[in-house]
Every structure is written in C-alpha cells, then in structure tokens.
Design a protein around this motif. Structure first.
Motif, mmCIF file in Angstrom:
data_model
loop_
_atom_site.group_PDB
_atom_site.id
_atom_site.type_symbol
_atom_site.label_atom_id
_atom_site.label_comp_id
_atom_site.label_asym_id
_atom_site.label_seq_id
_atom_site.Cartn_x
_atom_site.Cartn_y
_atom_site.Cartn_z
ATOM 1 N N LEU A 106 50.499 63.359 -8.836
ATOM 2 C CA LEU A 106 50.719 62.001 -8.345
ATOM 3 C C LEU A 106 50.831 61.980 -6.820
ATOM 4 N N GLU A 107 50.119 61.045 -6.180
ATOM 5 C CA GLU A 107 50.174 60.897 -4.731
ATOM 6 C C GLU A 107 50.373 59.436 -4.356
ATOM 7 N N ALA A 108 51.115 59.210 -3.280
ATOM 8 C CA ALA A 108 51.379 57.848 -2.811
ATOM 9 C C ALA A 108 50.121 57.230 -2.214
ATOM 10 N N ILE A 109 50.027 55.906 -2.308
ATOM 11 C CA ILE A 109 48.957 55.167 -1.635
ATOM 12 C C ILE A 109 49.132 55.344 -0.129
ATOM 13 N N ASN A 110 48.032 55.489 0.559
ATOM 14 C CA ASN A 110 48.046 55.703 2.006
ATOM 15 C C ASN A 110 48.835 54.607 2.730
ATOM 16 N N GLY A 111 49.765 55.028 3.590
ATOM 17 C CA GLY A 111 50.551 54.094 4.386
ATOM 18 C C GLY A 111 51.802 53.572 3.711
ATOM 19 N N LEU A 112 52.048 53.968 2.455
ATOM 20 C CA LEU A 112 53.196 53.438 1.715
ATOM 21 C C LEU A 112 54.510 53.693 2.446
ATOM 22 N N TYR A 113 54.673 54.892 2.986
ATOM 23 C CA TYR A 113 55.971 55.235 3.578
ATOM 24 C C TYR A 113 56.214 54.515 4.911
ATOM 25 N N LYS A 114 55.126 54.073 5.562
ATOM 26 C CA LYS A 114 55.293 53.234 6.758
ATOM 27 C C LYS A 114 55.856 51.873 6.362
ATOM 28 N N VAL A 115 55.304 51.292 5.295
ATOM 29 C CA VAL A 115 55.804 49.999 4.823
ATOM 30 C C VAL A 115 57.226 50.151 4.292
ATOM 31 N N LYS A 116 57.501 51.252 3.631
ATOM 32 C CA LYS A 116 58.864 51.542 3.161
ATOM 33 C C LYS A 116 59.844 51.501 4.332
ATOM 34 N N LYS A 117 59.482 52.146 5.438
ATOM 35 C CA LYS A 117 60.360 52.167 6.609
ATOM 36 C C LYS A 117 60.522 50.765 7.195
ATOM 37 N N TRP A 118 59.427 49.992 7.244
ATOM 38 C CA TRP A 118 59.496 48.616 7.757
ATOM 39 C C TRP A 118 60.474 47.801 6.920
ATOM 40 N N ILE A 119 60.396 47.948 5.615
ATOM 41 C CA ILE A 119 61.284 47.215 4.711
ATOM 42 C C ILE A 119 62.738 47.641 4.918
ATOM 43 N N GLU A 120 62.960 48.942 5.028
ATOM 44 C CA GLU A 120 64.318 49.446 5.254
ATOM 45 C C GLU A 120 64.861 48.974 6.601
ATOM 46 N N ASP A 121 64.014 49.030 7.631
ATOM 47 C CA ASP A 121 64.451 48.619 8.970
ATOM 48 C C ASP A 121 64.823 47.144 9.015
ATOM 49 N N HIS A 122 64.203 46.352 8.123
ATOM 50 C CA HIS A 122 64.490 44.920 8.097
ATOM 51 C C HIS A 122 65.598 44.570 7.096
ATOM 52 N N GLY A 123 66.161 45.568 6.437
ATOM 53 C CA GLY A 123 67.286 45.324 5.531
ATOM 54 C C GLY A 123 66.942 44.489 4.317
ATOM 55 N N LEU A 124 65.704 44.616 3.832
ATOM 56 C CA LEU A 124 65.258 43.784 2.712
ATOM 57 C C LEU A 124 65.638 44.385 1.366
ATOM 58 N N LYS A 125 65.812 43.523 0.382
ATOM 59 C CA LYS A 125 65.996 43.997 -0.985
ATOM 60 C C LYS A 125 64.634 44.348 -1.571
ATOM 61 N N ARG A 126 64.619 45.246 -2.548
ATOM 62 C CA ARG A 126 63.328 45.680 -3.115
ATOM 63 C C ARG A 126 63.463 46.029 -4.595
ATOM 64 N N ALA A 127 62.400 45.666 -5.311
ATOM 65 C CA ALA A 127 62.361 45.926 -6.751
ATOM 66 C C ALA A 127 61.006 46.503 -7.118
ATOM 67 N N ALA A 128 61.012 47.416 -8.081
ATOM 68 C CA ALA A 128 59.785 47.867 -8.733
ATOM 69 C C ALA A 128 59.676 47.082 -10.034
ATOM 70 N N VAL A 129 58.514 46.473 -10.256
ATOM 71 C CA VAL A 129 58.319 45.609 -11.427
ATOM 72 C C VAL A 129 57.048 46.070 -12.121
ATOM 73 N N THR A 130 57.179 46.600 -13.330
ATOM 74 C CA THR A 130 56.059 47.309 -13.940
ATOM 75 C C THR A 130 55.952 47.071 -15.442
ATOM 76 N N ASN A 131 54.735 47.169 -15.952
ATOM 77 C CA ASN A 131 54.507 47.154 -17.398
ATOM 78 C C ASN A 131 54.590 48.555 -17.990
ATOM 79 N N ALA A 132 54.747 49.566 -17.158
ATOM 80 C CA ALA A 132 54.844 50.935 -17.663
ATOM 81 C C ALA A 132 56.139 51.116 -18.458
#
Length: 250
Positions: A106-132
């Motif tokens: 398994l590998e992350a989509i390119n750039g995912l961790y940059k967006v992760k940092k942006w979200i963390e830096d902005h103090g946003l809430k986050r959810a994973a929502v999946t049919n898995a």
C-alpha cells in the motif's frame, strides 16, 4: 467552474465559499491510497479460481463499472445473485487476500502528506468515511500512518445506508459536530462523489483510477490528479485568503 475551484457558472459552491473551514473528510480506497489495483488483483485471482466468467479474468473496465466504490454486500449480490451466502463468503476471502496485499504494497497518493500538514496547521477536524469493512479500513489507515490523524472513521456498513447514499457523510458531520457549509470532501469514485454531493458538501474528485468523464457525471466541484495538483493548491490558497479555518478566524 474555475481552475482554482472558484465560483462556477453552474452555481456549485467553491472551496473558498466554505471559509472559515471547519473540517475535511476523506474516502479511503483510491483517495488516501491507490488501492484499486490490489482489489482488482484479488478479485481476478479468486473469481478465476471458481470459474467466474468462464475462467476469463475480469477486466479493469468491469471492475470500475461494477465494483469500485460499491459496498461489499452489493458486490456479493451482483456477483452471486442466486447464492448470496456464497457471495458473502467470497467477499470475506477477497478481503483477507486484499489485507495481505495491502500490508506489503500500500502506498499513499502523491502529495497526501502535504495536504495532511495543511489540515493540521489549520486546526481542522477530519474524518475518514468509507464503504470498506472496518478491519480493512483500519489496516489501510494504519499502514499509511494516519491512525492518529483522523478524529473518527465512519464505516458505510454501520450506517443505515452506505454510499452512494449520503448517510455516512451525514454521520461524520454529526460525530464531529461540524457544518456541511464549512466542510469539503475528497473522493475518487462515482458512488462516493454522489454521497458527498447528496450530503450537501463540495467534493474534490481524484482521478486515481476512474475516468474523468465518468466522475464528472457525479457532479464534483472539480477534479484533481493527486494532492499536488495545481488546481487544489490554488483552491486552498484562495480559501486561506478568504479566512482559512475557523481556528484562524477565531
């Protein structure tokens, strides 16, 4: 729509309209990671073993049209319409095979961790929502190093209706106590985009494996190749200019 996700001629809400932003939701398969090739391989091997389609492996096109983004119960019914219990057992075996593959590849989509940092830096809430299924979703999230990142994981099968119904995304709003007017979604499938749109939120679609023309029929706000796509970066910059996050605006 504009390339940066600004207001569009068709009246779609842009990301900048969400300021101050409160939360970001992510699908898992195909959105956090390019997992569809592993799912496809597992389906091909196991279906071939039982002589499905006269022993001819299913194609990627068949997978995209009939399986990708769909809840496992519906997949079982689709593949084994006259023997649902057999279908459900097959899906269990397929999930076990996928989990073995995901543990190694398994590998992350390119750039995912940059967006992760942006979200963390902005103090946003986050959810994973999946049919898995929950064990599969948790395995993928853990392998990507995101177990501590998500505030909650919403499983479609634990809601009254899974995607493409809006229920999983509505549940995420409820659990995190955030507004649909200040939240957007990342998705990669027609099923997922439809669920997010039906829940009243802008959806950024990733063209990880599904064709652009197919995804556009589900009415995303705009499409990106990955998280390094200039369209996304421009939209986030525009969002920052209009007030960024609720935390920053406070």
């Amino acid at each position: 729509m504009t390339a940066s996700g600004g207001s569009s001629a068709d009246g779609k809400k842009s990301l900048s309209d969400l300021a101050p932003l409160e939360a970001v939701f992510f699908d898992v398969d195909g959105t956090l990671c390019d997992s569809d090739p592993l799912h496809l391989y597992a389906f091909q091997v196991l279906l071939q073993e039982i002589g499905f389609n006269n022993g001819v492996p299913i194609t990627e096109e068949f997978f995209i049209q009939n399986i990708a983004g769909t809840h496992n119960d519906h997949i079982a019914e689709f593949l084994f319409p006259t023997d649902i219990p057999r279908g459900l057992k097959f899906i269990e075996d397929k999930e076990a095979m996928f989990q073995r593959l995901a543990s190694e590849k398994l590998e992350a989509i390119n750039g995912l961790y940059k967006v992760k940092k942006w979200i963390e830096d902005h103090g946003l809430k986050r959810a994973a929502v999946t049919n898995a299924p929950k064990p599969t979703a948790e395995l993928m999230i853990d392998k990507l190093g995101l177990s501590e990142f998500f505030d909650t994981v919403v499983i479609g099968g634990e809601c009254e209706h899974a995607k493409p119904h809006p229920d999983p995304y509505l549940k995420a709003l409820e659990v995190l106590k955030v507004s649909k007017d200040h939240t957007f979604i990342f998705e990669d499938s027609v099923s997922g985009i439809r669920a997010g749109v039906a829940a009243g939120m802008p959806v950024v679609g990733l063209t990880t494996r599904n064709p652009e023309d197919v995804l556009m029929k589900a009415n995303p706000t705009f499409l990106i190749k990955d998280y390094d796509d200039p369209k996304l970066l421009a939209a986030l910059e525009e969002l920052d200019k209009k007030g960024g996050s609720a935390e920053n605006a406070a």
